[in-house]
Enzyme design. Structure first.
Site, mmCIF file in Angstrom:
data_model
loop_
_atom_site.group_PDB
_atom_site.id
_atom_site.type_symbol
_atom_site.label_atom_id
_atom_site.label_comp_id
_atom_site.label_asym_id
_atom_site.label_seq_id
_atom_site.Cartn_x
_atom_site.Cartn_y
_atom_site.Cartn_z
ATOM 1 N N GLY A 30 -40.784 -39.843 51.266
ATOM 2 C CA GLY A 30 -41.136 -41.138 51.868
ATOM 3 C C GLY A 30 -42.037 -41.982 50.996
ATOM 4 O O GLY A 30 -42.353 -43.125 51.343
ATOM 5 N N ARG A 53 -45.417 -34.800 56.076
ATOM 6 C CA ARG A 53 -46.323 -34.706 57.236
ATOM 7 C C ARG A 53 -46.564 -36.032 57.939
ATOM 8 O O ARG A 53 -46.633 -36.109 59.152
ATOM 9 C CB ARG A 53 -47.687 -34.149 56.784
ATOM 10 N N TYR A 160 -48.287 -31.105 32.184
ATOM 11 C CA TYR A 160 -49.476 -30.279 31.910
ATOM 12 C C TYR A 160 -49.231 -28.817 32.286
ATOM 13 O O TYR A 160 -50.119 -27.986 32.122
ATOM 14 C CB TYR A 160 -50.760 -30.864 32.479
HETATM 15 P P1 NAP Z 1 -47.080 -39.074 46.002
HETATM 16 O O1 NAP Z 1 -46.618 -40.472 46.228
HETATM 17 O O2 NAP Z 1 -48.531 -38.741 46.227
HETATM 18 O O3 NAP Z 1 -46.185 -38.136 46.908
HETATM 19 C C1 NAP Z 1 -46.514 -36.871 47.316
HETATM 20 C C2 NAP Z 1 -45.646 -36.588 48.526
HETATM 21 O O4 NAP Z 1 -45.822 -35.235 48.904
HETATM 22 C C3 NAP Z 1 -46.002 -37.465 49.713
HETATM 23 O O5 NAP Z 1 -44.831 -38.092 50.188
HETATM 24 C C4 NAP Z 1 -46.544 -36.483 50.747
HETATM 25 O O6 NAP Z 1 -46.099 -36.865 52.061
HETATM 26 C C5 NAP Z 1 -45.882 -35.179 50.329
HETATM 27 N N1 NAP Z 1 -46.709 -34.033 50.700
HETATM 28 C C6 NAP Z 1 -47.955 -33.735 50.259
HETATM 29 N N2 NAP Z 1 -48.400 -32.607 50.845
HETATM 30 C C7 NAP Z 1 -47.400 -32.184 51.669
HETATM 31 C C8 NAP Z 1 -47.269 -31.079 52.555
HETATM 32 N N3 NAP Z 1 -48.249 -30.186 52.714
HETATM 33 N N4 NAP Z 1 -46.105 -30.950 53.239
HETATM 34 C C9 NAP Z 1 -45.103 -31.855 53.099
HETATM 35 N N5 NAP Z 1 -45.180 -32.916 52.280
HETATM 36 C C10 NAP Z 1 -46.326 -33.083 51.577
HETATM 37 O O7 NAP Z 1 -46.747 -38.519 44.542
HETATM 38 P P2 NAP Z 1 -45.680 -39.017 43.445
HETATM 39 O O8 NAP Z 1 -46.432 -39.696 42.388
HETATM 40 O O9 NAP Z 1 -44.534 -39.685 44.088
HETATM 41 O O10 NAP Z 1 -45.247 -37.609 42.852
HETATM 42 C C11 NAP Z 1 -44.060 -36.957 43.262
HETATM 43 C C12 NAP Z 1 -43.907 -35.701 42.428
HETATM 44 O O11 NAP Z 1 -43.897 -36.038 41.036
HETATM 45 C C13 NAP Z 1 -45.034 -34.697 42.615
HETATM 46 O O12 NAP Z 1 -44.512 -33.398 42.548
HETATM 47 C C14 NAP Z 1 -45.931 -34.982 41.420
HETATM 48 O O13 NAP Z 1 -46.724 -33.872 41.060
HETATM 49 C C15 NAP Z 1 -44.904 -35.296 40.352
HETATM 50 N N6 NAP Z 1 -45.399 -36.103 39.233
HETATM 51 C C16 NAP Z 1 -45.664 -37.433 39.393
HETATM 52 C C17 NAP Z 1 -46.062 -38.200 38.290
HETATM 53 C C18 NAP Z 1 -46.291 -39.701 38.393
HETATM 54 O O14 NAP Z 1 -46.466 -40.369 37.369
HETATM 55 N N7 NAP Z 1 -46.260 -40.313 39.566
HETATM 56 C C19 NAP Z 1 -46.238 -37.575 37.048
HETATM 57 C C20 NAP Z 1 -45.994 -36.208 36.933
HETATM 58 C C21 NAP Z 1 -45.556 -35.483 38.026
HETATM 59 P P3 NAP Z 1 -47.018 -36.704 53.376
HETATM 60 O O15 NAP Z 1 -48.367 -37.245 53.036
HETATM 61 O O16 NAP Z 1 -46.273 -37.522 54.383
HETATM 62 O O17 NAP Z 1 -47.021 -35.231 53.704
#
Ligand code: NAP
Length: 294
Positions: A30, A53, A160
């Protein structure tokens, strides 16, 4: 100059309808990158199940998918809780069929010097990012083993995992586990027809970034110039990579980690730049073992 910009949003290298009649289960779909990946699958004909969540995040994911005309189910779920994950899959199967593709995208993260990190903060990030990713993969695979059906898992990693992440020691350690787990699971489940890969995003800024991550990004003034590509990633580029890995054209790719980051994680200096401590980069003063309560 830097690396060329990608085609426009809405374009795709894969044929229209590549995922028609297939269901994709995505955790954290989402917000941010999860939402972008989900949208690319939806454009190619998939039904989507978005599991996380927060009802507001679920609604945002649902709205984004509906705009493509695809069908979507939201399932409230905490990936740390095996029962909650099983319920989400039950709901998915009731509405659609057993999802063929799992995007294990949900994770938690915030920057903090290791010496200031509480044991609870460490446990929470590792519990969501590593343990949660395993719990979802396990539930998905057990259903496919029982049904004797082929499937594909894409775990979302981070670079990382190889380099370590100053200020992100909890998340970096968890993502190293995710990459390593990908390799074990690919070998264990290959004989049952389940591909397991890992997809590593580079720097992909987006509007849903948490305040902590946003603040951290703001520590770099010129983001494009911090990248060997001289630009950051466009979220659709990650969506294209994920749809390729789960497509029929990538059937022999398993146990692989695909990095989509314009070479950002490679060493890029001829000389060794001076080291600045994480405390200094974060504008924290000297270490205080008993900081005043906020
Ligand atoms: P984000 O917007 O913070 O998204 C994290 C998502 O995980 C949220 O939708 C959150 O939804 C869900 N989440 C967190 N804890 C949860 C739980 N206990 N149960 C179910 N859902 C949970 O992060 P993003 O930047 O889009 O990153 C997405 C992925 O890419 C992650 O794995 C991140 O480590 C990886 N990543 C991102 C970047 C970047 O540049 N953005 C770089 C390297 C890696 P709810 O709050 O609704 O639970």
């Amino acid at each position: 100059m830097g690396l060329e910009h990608p085609p426009e949003e809405g374009e795709s290298a894969l044929p229209e309808g590549t995922f028609k009649n297939q269901t994709v289960f995505i955790t954290g779909g989402g917000t941010g990158l999860g939402k972008a990946i989900a949208t690319e699958f939806a454009r190619l004909g998939a039904n989507l199940v978005i599991a996380s969540r927060d009802p507001e995040h679920l609604k945002a994911g649902e709205d984004a998918i509906k705009k493509t005309g695809a069908e979507v189910l939201t399932a409230q779920c905490d990936i740390r809780d095996a029962d909650s994950v099983a319920n989400a899959f039950n709901e998915a199967q009731q509405k659609f069929v057993l999802p063929k593709i799992l995007i294990n995208n949900a994770a938690a993260n915030f920057p903090v010097p290791a010496e200031d990190m509480s044991p609870n903060a460490w446990r929470t990030v590792v519990d969501i990012t590593l343990n949660g990713t395993f719990i979802v993969a396990r539930e998905f695979a057990r259903r496919h083993l029982e049904a004797k059906t082929p499937a594909s898992i894409i775990n979302i990693g981070a670079s990382y995992a190889w380099t370590g992440g100053p200020g992100f020691s909890h998340s970096a350690a968890a993502k190293a586990g995710v990459k390593n787990m990908t390799e074990s699971l690919a070998v264990e489940w290959g004989p049952y027809g389940i591909q397991v890969n890992c997809l590593v995003p580079g720097l992909f800024p987006h509007d849903d970034m948490t305040k902590d991550i946003q603040k951290n990004l703001e520590r770099t003034n010129e983001k494009d110039l911090s990248q060997p590509a001289l630009r950051v990633g466009q979220v659709r580029e990650l969506g294209w990579a994920a749809t390729f890995l789960a497509s029929p054209y990538a059937r022999f790719i398993s146990g692989h980690t695909l990095v989509v980051d314009g070479a950002n994680w490679q060493r890029r200096h001829l000389t060794m730049p001076a080291v600045t401590s994480v405390r200094e980069q974060m504008g924290r003063g000297d270490f205080d073992p008993n900081p005043p309560k906020k």
